[in-house]
Design a protein around this motif. Structure first.
Motif, PDB file in Angstrom:
ATOM      1  N   SER A  94       0.862  -1.179   0.000  1.00  0.00           N
ATOM      2  CA  SER A  94       0.000   0.000   0.000  1.00  0.00           C
ATOM      3  C   SER A  94       0.901   1.231   0.000  1.00  0.00           C
ATOM      4  N   LEU A  95       0.969   1.905  -1.133  1.00  0.00           N
ATOM      5  CA  LEU A  95       1.882   3.029  -1.320  1.00  0.00           C
ATOM      6  C   LEU A  95       1.089   4.270  -1.702  1.00  0.00           C
ATOM      7  N   SER A  96       1.293   5.347  -0.970  1.00  0.00           N
ATOM      8  CA  SER A  96       0.539   6.579  -1.219  1.00  0.00           C
ATOM      9  C   SER A  96       1.392   7.604  -1.949  1.00  0.00           C
ATOM     10  N   GLY A  97       0.722   8.437  -2.714  1.00  0.00           N
ATOM     11  CA  GLY A  97       1.419   9.522  -3.391  1.00  0.00           C
ATOM     12  C   GLY A  97       1.950  10.554  -2.427  1.00  0.00           C
ATOM     13  N   GLU A  98       1.285  10.719  -1.285  1.00  0.00           N
ATOM     14  CA  GLU A  98       1.691  11.729  -0.308  1.00  0.00           C
ATOM     15  C   GLU A  98       2.980  11.349   0.414  1.00  0.00           C
ATOM     16  N   ARG A  99       3.252  10.042   0.565  1.00  0.00           N
ATOM     17  CA  ARG A  99       4.440   9.613   1.305  1.00  0.00           C
ATOM     18  C   ARG A  99       5.445   8.936   0.368  1.00  0.00           C
ATOM     19  N   TYR A 100       5.111   7.768  -0.124  1.00  0.00           N
ATOM     20  CA  TYR A 100       6.001   7.084  -1.063  1.00  0.00           C
ATOM     21  C   TYR A 100       6.271   7.959  -2.286  1.00  0.00           C
ATOM     22  N   GLY A 101       5.249   8.635  -2.743  1.00  0.00           N
ATOM     23  CA  GLY A 101       5.382   9.453  -3.943  1.00  0.00           C
ATOM     24  C   GLY A 101       6.315  10.635  -3.795  1.00  0.00           C
ATOM     25  N   ARG A 102       6.628  11.008  -2.550  1.00  0.00           N
ATOM     26  CA  ARG A 102       7.578  12.107  -2.314  1.00  0.00           C
ATOM     27  C   ARG A 102       9.021  11.672  -2.538  1.00  0.00           C
ATOM     28  N   GLY A 103       9.256  10.380  -2.532  1.00  0.00           N
ATOM     29  CA  GLY A 103      10.625   9.877  -2.572  1.00  0.00           C
ATOM     30  C   GLY A 103      11.301  10.093  -3.916  1.00  0.00           C
ATOM     31  N   ARG A 104      12.610  10.327  -3.859  1.00  0.00           N
ATOM     32  CA  ARG A 104      13.430  10.445  -5.067  1.00  0.00           C
ATOM     33  C   ARG A 104      14.003   9.058  -5.365  1.00  0.00           C
TER      34      ARG A 104
END
Length: 350
Positions: free
Chosen positions: A282-292
């Protein structure tokens, strides 16, 4: 490949002898002899530790490219910042993050990074390795690990214990990429960059196993037909893990690696817990999506084919993509110098 340009030295793509990461002349200077001697010493140390581990755990059987927003395909060389002390100092001063956390893939342990640890330390960086649950020297019973949370626990504890303001560059190999994704979701503020090395860089709702579906078939078929499954809680209970036979592992993982590293792996690799590989992330744009995120493709890989890796890149859009020609599924063995250069390149990206 889209908006990427080649940053590959010609010497990085020629065919190598199996004894190293490049052809060597018969006449070696003093620094070359020292480097070879240091590597041999590190290998002996890793082999000794692996033998000790095997004695403790008898119950277990045994071409780079980078996208930088330009459509140019011009070639350029990776810079070597270590030709003199001043350049070393300038390089280190330019970095805001110097700590690398190295996460191994399925069956491996922290021991597989021994060459990478040495090269990063010589560059003035701070590598840290971790044994995932049931891997390496972590004696958790593989048959008792059912979730990605349990499998990733040593990594999560390591990140939790970092000083408040400290950030790291997190590296994941193969299925260790799922643990990196899980960590990105939990601690986006602690991870400066994430590097996936021929790894399971999955989308929201995917299972790590799904990445290998082209090679191993569907998860359902694998669970029904695979001869590599382990039933640690009894054959009348669901499978708890899997492990390829040694000859199968050699052909899949180590088709370009030196024989001494294959020998090290054969006595060190352990069964892989099955539950975490079958769990949807379960990957969210708000958290995982912030990653480089950056991806390293291995072009002579028989475990995760270049086509599958290219598909992962297309579907998950990392910030940068690098390729290593002549590398099998284990570039830390088969192409350690090329992998090291990529790490330095990514560390310098602002």
């Amino acid at each position: 490949m889209g908006n990427r340009f080649i940053c590959m030295k010609k010497k990085d793509v020629i065919v190598r002898t199996s004894g190293g990461d490049g052809s060597r002349s018969k006449r070696l200077n003093r620094s070359q002899r020292k480097s070879i001697g240091d590597e041999e010493m590190l290998h002996r140390r890793a082999l000794s530790l692996a033998i000790h581990q095997a004695q403790l755990s008898q119950r277990f059987d045994g071409s780079m490219s980078r996208r930088v927003g330009s459509t140019s395909s011009r070639r350029r060389s990776l810079s070597d910042p270590f030709s003199n002390n001043k350049q070393v100092s300038d390089f280190l001063e330019s970095l805001t993050v110097k700590k690398f956390i190295l996460v191994h893939g399925e069956g491996f342990g922290a021991w597989c990074w021994y060459k990478t640890i040495a090269s990063l330390e010589e560059s003035g960086l701070s590598p840290v390795t971790v044994d995932l649950a049931g891997s390496g020297f972590n004696m958790t019973d593989t048959n008792s690990i059912y979730t990605l949370e349990e499998y990733s626990k040593p990594l999560i504890e390591l990140l939790q214990n970092l000083p408040l303001e400290e950030k790291v560059i997190l590296v994941g190999h193969s299925t260790g990429g799922a643990c990196v994704s899980y960590a990105l979701e939990k601690f986006p503020e602690k991870i400066s960059k994430a590097i996936f090395i021929c790894a399971t860089m999955v989308s929201d709702g995917q299972r790590p196993f799904d990445v290998f579906a082209d090679e191993l078939g569907s998860a359902e078929r694998f669970m029904k037909e695979s001869q590599f499954l382990i039933y640690g809680n009894g054959e009348d209970k669901p499978a708890t893990g899997f492990m390829f036979e040694k000859q199968h592992m050699k052909s899949l993982y180590f088709n370009q690696s030196p024989n001494k590293d294959i020998a090290l792996s054969m006595i060190s690799m352990r069964p892989v817990p099955l539950g975490p590989m079958m769990e949807k992330l379960s990957l969210s744009g708000e958290r995982y999506g912030r990653g480089r995120r950056f991806y390293v493709q291995t072009l002579d890989d028989l475990a995760l084919s270049p086509d599958v890796q290219e598909k992962l890149v297309r579907e998950n859009s990392p910030e940068g993509v690098f390729k290593i020609k002549g590398s099998d599924h284990c570039p830390f063995f088969s192409k350690p110098q090329s992998l090291h250069k990529i790490f330095l390149e990514i560390a310098q990206i602002s």
